[in-house]
Scaffold this active site. Structure first.
Site, mmCIF file in Angstrom:
data_model
loop_
_atom_site.group_PDB
_atom_site.id
_atom_site.type_symbol
_atom_site.label_atom_id
_atom_site.label_comp_id
_atom_site.label_asym_id
_atom_site.label_seq_id
_atom_site.Cartn_x
_atom_site.Cartn_y
_atom_site.Cartn_z
ATOM 1 N N GLU A 185 -3.149 -0.022 -3.771
ATOM 2 C CA GLU A 185 -2.821 -1.201 -2.954
ATOM 3 C C GLU A 185 -3.235 -2.493 -3.624
ATOM 4 O OE1 GLU A 185 -5.284 -1.819 0.602
ATOM 5 O OE2 GLU A 185 -6.568 -0.213 -0.133
ATOM 6 N N ASP B 203 0.858 -1.187 0.000
ATOM 7 C CA ASP B 203 0.000 0.000 0.000
ATOM 8 C C ASP B 203 0.894 1.238 0.000
ATOM 9 O OD1 ASP B 203 -3.096 0.753 1.575
ATOM 10 O OD2 ASP B 203 -1.610 2.219 0.941
HETATM 11 P P1 TTP Z 1 -5.175 5.038 1.156
HETATM 12 O O1 TTP Z 1 -4.163 3.977 0.825
HETATM 13 O O2 TTP Z 1 -6.288 4.686 2.052
HETATM 14 O O3 TTP Z 1 -4.449 6.293 1.808
HETATM 15 P P2 TTP Z 1 -3.044 6.921 1.489
HETATM 16 O O4 TTP Z 1 -2.285 6.126 0.494
HETATM 17 O O5 TTP Z 1 -3.241 8.362 1.131
HETATM 18 O O6 TTP Z 1 -2.329 6.900 2.895
HETATM 19 P P3 TTP Z 1 -1.725 5.648 3.678
HETATM 20 O O7 TTP Z 1 -0.267 5.952 3.831
HETATM 21 O O8 TTP Z 1 -2.451 5.632 4.976
HETATM 22 O O9 TTP Z 1 -1.984 4.438 2.843
HETATM 23 O O10 TTP Z 1 -5.805 5.594 -0.173
HETATM 24 C C1 TTP Z 1 -5.072 5.746 -1.374
HETATM 25 C C2 TTP Z 1 -5.491 6.993 -2.105
HETATM 26 O O11 TTP Z 1 -6.886 6.953 -2.386
HETATM 27 C C3 TTP Z 1 -5.272 8.262 -1.322
HETATM 28 O O12 TTP Z 1 -3.971 8.804 -1.489
HETATM 29 C C4 TTP Z 1 -6.325 9.173 -1.831
HETATM 30 C C5 TTP Z 1 -7.447 8.249 -2.260
HETATM 31 N N1 TTP Z 1 -8.508 8.291 -1.242
HETATM 32 C C6 TTP Z 1 -9.575 9.159 -1.433
HETATM 33 O O13 TTP Z 1 -9.651 9.843 -2.444
HETATM 34 N N2 TTP Z 1 -10.553 9.216 -0.473
HETATM 35 C C7 TTP Z 1 -10.504 8.483 0.680
HETATM 36 O O14 TTP Z 1 -11.401 8.579 1.539
HETATM 37 C C8 TTP Z 1 -9.399 7.579 0.862
HETATM 38 C C9 TTP Z 1 -9.291 6.751 2.109
HETATM 39 C C10 TTP Z 1 -8.430 7.524 -0.118
HETATM 40 MG MG MG Z 2 -2.105 4.078 0.686
#
Ligand code: TTP
Ligand code: MG
Length: 385
Positions: free
Chosen positions: A104, A9
């Protein structure tokens, strides 16, 4: 043979891409999301998370918490292109990959011991190759099943690499809140709290009969297994998502054609946005309609070319809707649109590349607006036509 699953991820994905592409954002709190009055945060860099900013938070709150933050609407096309690069690296590490979202996925690495010195080595190499290909940092979890692998990748984020060995499973799981179990949402969390169950360890030690009585057999068994670190779900490359849809039950039944069309447009825009968010397109559009007496009909149409475009989804849904005869004097209680027969856009952009490019530009702009004003504020037909 023992199964080994790897979950990867990307860290603060959208925000990290922005920091990669803009030197001046590095080391600073970067928040990507809707910038309008009703916008929400898509993601925040880890610098911004220190201020308490997180995904799905109203942008107004984020601005209050983090006054010096860099606020961006972001560029979906860029993130999608980066995502493709990430997955192409993953494909070098296992033939069995299940993408879960734009940033991911799971890899089944069972029996690949021969290819690596150790599982840690494998994880490190994967992280390194992702970094070399994209300039971005990923977190990796390696464990005997999907549930544990996903959990592991999150344990030491950012830049994490956690391996859960068989003998460590309960030690790792026990102290964690039940919320960390994949699929335990707010409601289940509350129901478990009512039973006095807060941690995964407490759940694992609860008599299955008590769980069955209170949660139903199906949920009880599933939770019981997961709380013991048991999860036999395979990594399923084909079955990424089967359909993407959205439905709405109205507070009051609707009668007017005009209102039905308005609702269909709204749903079509939501489905289009979600398809584009998942980086995919739908070959088949399905309409679901439920009337005041709960009678429910579905109609579907397979298009010549797959789509992720609001107006095509809307036109198809409207056509399908007009093929359903409204029972006399009855209003519409629910409408739903979904897209299935999904394909990745790389497969799809082989079709009429020119047309697609033009549309992608337009939809890039629409999605920017949506990101800026929030998914809730729809751009309506005006922009499309
Ligand atoms: P995530 O993998 O949930 O978050 P992230 O990669 O930003 O952070 P982490 O280090 O905790 O993994 O989500 C991946 C991408 O999806 C994120 O960068 C932006 C998008 N996203 C949204 O647009 N809305 C949301 O509510 C979430 C959770 C993610
Ligand atoms: Mg992420």
């Amino acid at each position: 043979m023992d199964r080994w699953i790897l979950h990867v991820d990307m860290d603060a994905f959208f925000a990290s891409v922005e920091q990669r592409d803009h030197e001046e954002y590095r080391g600073k709190p970067v928040i990507v999301g809707g910038l309008g009055p009703r916008g929400v945060v898509s993601t925040a860099s880890y610098e911004a998370r220190r201020y308490g900013v997180h995904s799905a938070m109203p942008m107004a709150t984020a601005r209050r918490l983090c006054r010096d933050g860099i606020f961006l609407s972001g560029s979906y096309e860029t993130y999608r292109a980066v995502s493709k690069k990430v997955f192409s690296v993953l494909s070098r590490f296992s033939p069995v990959i299940e993408p879960l979202s734009i940033d991911e996925g799971f890899l089944d690495i069972t029996g690949m011991e021969g290819l690596m010195e150790s599982r840690r080595e494998y994880g490190l190499r994967l992280k390194k190759e992702i970094f070399e290909a994209t300039g971005l940092v990923a977190s990796v979890g390696i464990a005997p099943n999907k549930f544990l692998a996903k959990l592991a990748s999150d344990l030491e984020k950012p830049d994490g690499l956690v391996i859960i060995e068989k003998e460590d499973i309960m030690r790792v799981l026990s102290p964690l809140p039940v919320r960390r179990i994949w699929g335990v949402g707010k409601k289940m969390n509350e129901r478990l709290a009512l039973l006095g169950i807060k941690t995964i360890g407490e759940l694992a030690n609860t008599d299955i009969k008590i769980l069955e009585e209170n949660l139903g057999t199906h949920a009880a068994r599933q939770l019981y297994e997961l709380s013991h670190g048991i999860d036999n779900r395979p990594v399923e490359p084909e079955r990424e998502v089967k359909s993407i849809g959205r439905e709405e039950t109205f507070t009051e039944d609707i009668y007017k054609r005009e209102d039905i069309d308005k609702a269909l447009l709204y749903l079509a825009e939501q489905v289009g946005w979600r398809l584009r968010k998942a980086g995919t397109m739908a070959h088949t559009i399905q309409l679901k309609i439920r009337f005041g007496d709960f009678s429910t009909y579905t109609r579907r149409k397979t298009l010549e070319q797959p789509t992720a475009y609001d107006e095509e989804i809307y036109e198809t849904a409207k056509e399908l809707c007009s093929s359903v005869t409204m029972p006399r004097g009855m209003g519409v209680r629910l409408l739903g649109i979904s897209g299935s027969g999904l394909g990745t856009s790389s497969e799809i952009s082989l079709f009429s590349a020119r047309d697609t490019q033009k549309k992608e530009k337009l939809y890039g702009a629409i999605d920017d607006l949506k990101a800026r004003f929030g998914e809730g504020i729809v751009t309506k037909g005006n922009l499309i036509r």
